[in-house]
Enzyme design. Structure first.
Site, PDB file in Angstrom:
ATOM      1  N   CYS A  33     -19.104   5.989  12.879  1.00 28.08           N
ATOM      2  CA  CYS A  33     -19.496   6.686  13.975  1.00 28.08           C
ATOM      3  C   CYS A  33     -18.448   6.553  14.737  1.00 28.08           C
ATOM      4  CB  CYS A  33     -20.677   5.806  14.439  1.00 28.08           C
ATOM      5  SG  CYS A  33     -21.413   6.276  16.038  1.00 28.08           S
ATOM      6  N   CYS A  36     -19.210   5.254  18.602  1.00 22.54           N
ATOM      7  CA  CYS A  36     -19.326   3.869  18.363  1.00 22.54           C
ATOM      8  C   CYS A  36     -18.092   3.057  18.570  1.00 22.54           C
ATOM      9  CB  CYS A  36     -20.067   3.243  17.255  1.00 22.54           C
ATOM     10  SG  CYS A  36     -21.721   3.929  16.782  1.00 22.54           S
TER      11      CYS A  36
END
Length: 321
Positions: A33, A36
């Site tokens: 991700c 993230c």
């Protein structure tokens, strides 16, 4: 990884932290991700500045490695940040939005300070009169305090708002409490009180905690409540004759064994009847002895302020497709 941030390796580890730390902030992320990774340094900065041992804990949860935890808390997008208080989710932020996350954390920091949980307070957190039933949380902050009304209260003692104060009752501070401290309420003409509690929204009430700490060394000391009638969803308070003529939602009878060493009793409710509660009336109908007055120090509501939404399949948030 910051020394203040905890990496969650199992569901059991998270459950133990939710029990030991009043507030837990969780970062659900994944190695694949991009958003993230972008927000991770900012999260670490918040963790380093706001973590407090046994009070505020920041954790990171890899959604791929801990898919059972993600499923339990309906995490459908990454990154997702959850804030737990007393093991209950109270805030949720989806996406790599530093401003939104900071706003939530700043609100948390203000709450921590107001509860006396900041690192310099040394108070050990918000006072708890009794253990909170597992799976539920303190929702006393859902009370519309300005709209509360207390009938038959002696004006020489505290106002109705002291009942919902999160601080430890002064009567429990042996040798420290001042005679002039009136952080409790007491009835006037007899041993009855009528307390009207409006709520800010529709909540589920599981338990009502009441604390009563009458002095033990006075001949004319007030009594603890013995019989309490509870009514729900009234637009305004009842008067005493109406209360006597109206069938309550539930009647609670208390005995000496129901009070713990901190003078607190859990009023266990018939939960099915309190699923959609917009207001409560507590009618202290009778005290526990032959005295002339009754006393209340604190009232806390335990339950659920909202319901968990069902979420769809997992997807990334904050990264262009």
């Amino acid at each position: 990884m910051s020394g203040s941030t905890v990496t969650i390796a199992s569901k059991e580890q998270l459950n133990n932290l939710l029990k030991s730390s009043r507030i837990v902030v969780a970062d659900f992320h994944a190695d694949w991700c991009g958003p993230c990774k972008q927000i991770a340094p900012f999260y670490e900065t918040l963790s380093e500045s706001l973590s407090i041992p046994n009070a505020v804990t920041f954790v990171k949860i890899n959604s791929d490695d801990q898919s059972d935890i993600s499923k339990e808390y309906s995490v459908s997008a990454l990154p997702t940040f959850l804030v737990f208080r007393d093991a209950k989710v109270i805030e949720k932020v989806q996406g790599a939005d530093p401003r939104k996350l900071q706003a939530v954390i700043q609100k948390l920091a203000t709450e921590v300070e107001s509860l006396g949980e900041s690192s310099g307070s040394g108070s050990g957190g918000q006072w708890k009169g009794a253990e909170i039933p597992r799976g539920y949380s303190d929702i006393t902050d859902q009370i519309e305090v300005k709209g509360c009304e207390l009938l038959n209260a002696d004006e020489e003692f505290g106002p109705v708002k002291v009942l919902f104060d999160s601080s430890k009752p002064s009567a429990l501070d042996k040798g420290k409490a001042k005679a002039s401290t009136k952080d409790f309420v007491q009835s006037g003409a007899d041993d009855q009180l009528l307390l009207y509690i409006p709520l800010q929204g529709i909540v589920k009430v599981h338990t009502i905690q009441i604390t009563s700490l009458p002095p033990q060394d006075e001949d004319d000391a007030p009594m603890r409540p013995a019989i309490i009638h509870i009514y729900i969803n009234r637009p305004q308070n009842l008067d005493f004759s109406e209360a006597d003529d109206t069938e309550p939602t539930q009647i609670i009878e208390l005995s000496a064994e129901d009070w713990n060493t901190d003078g607190t009793a859990n009023l266990s409710l018939r939960f099915v009847k309190f699923q959609k509660t917009s207001s409560l009336i507590l009618y202290v109908q009778q005290g526990d002895g032959d005295g002339e007055t009754v006393r209340l120090d604190r009232v806390k509501l335990i339950g659920e302020a909202g319901t968990k939404r069902e979420m769809g399949p997992l997807q990334k948030v904050g990264e262009d497709e």
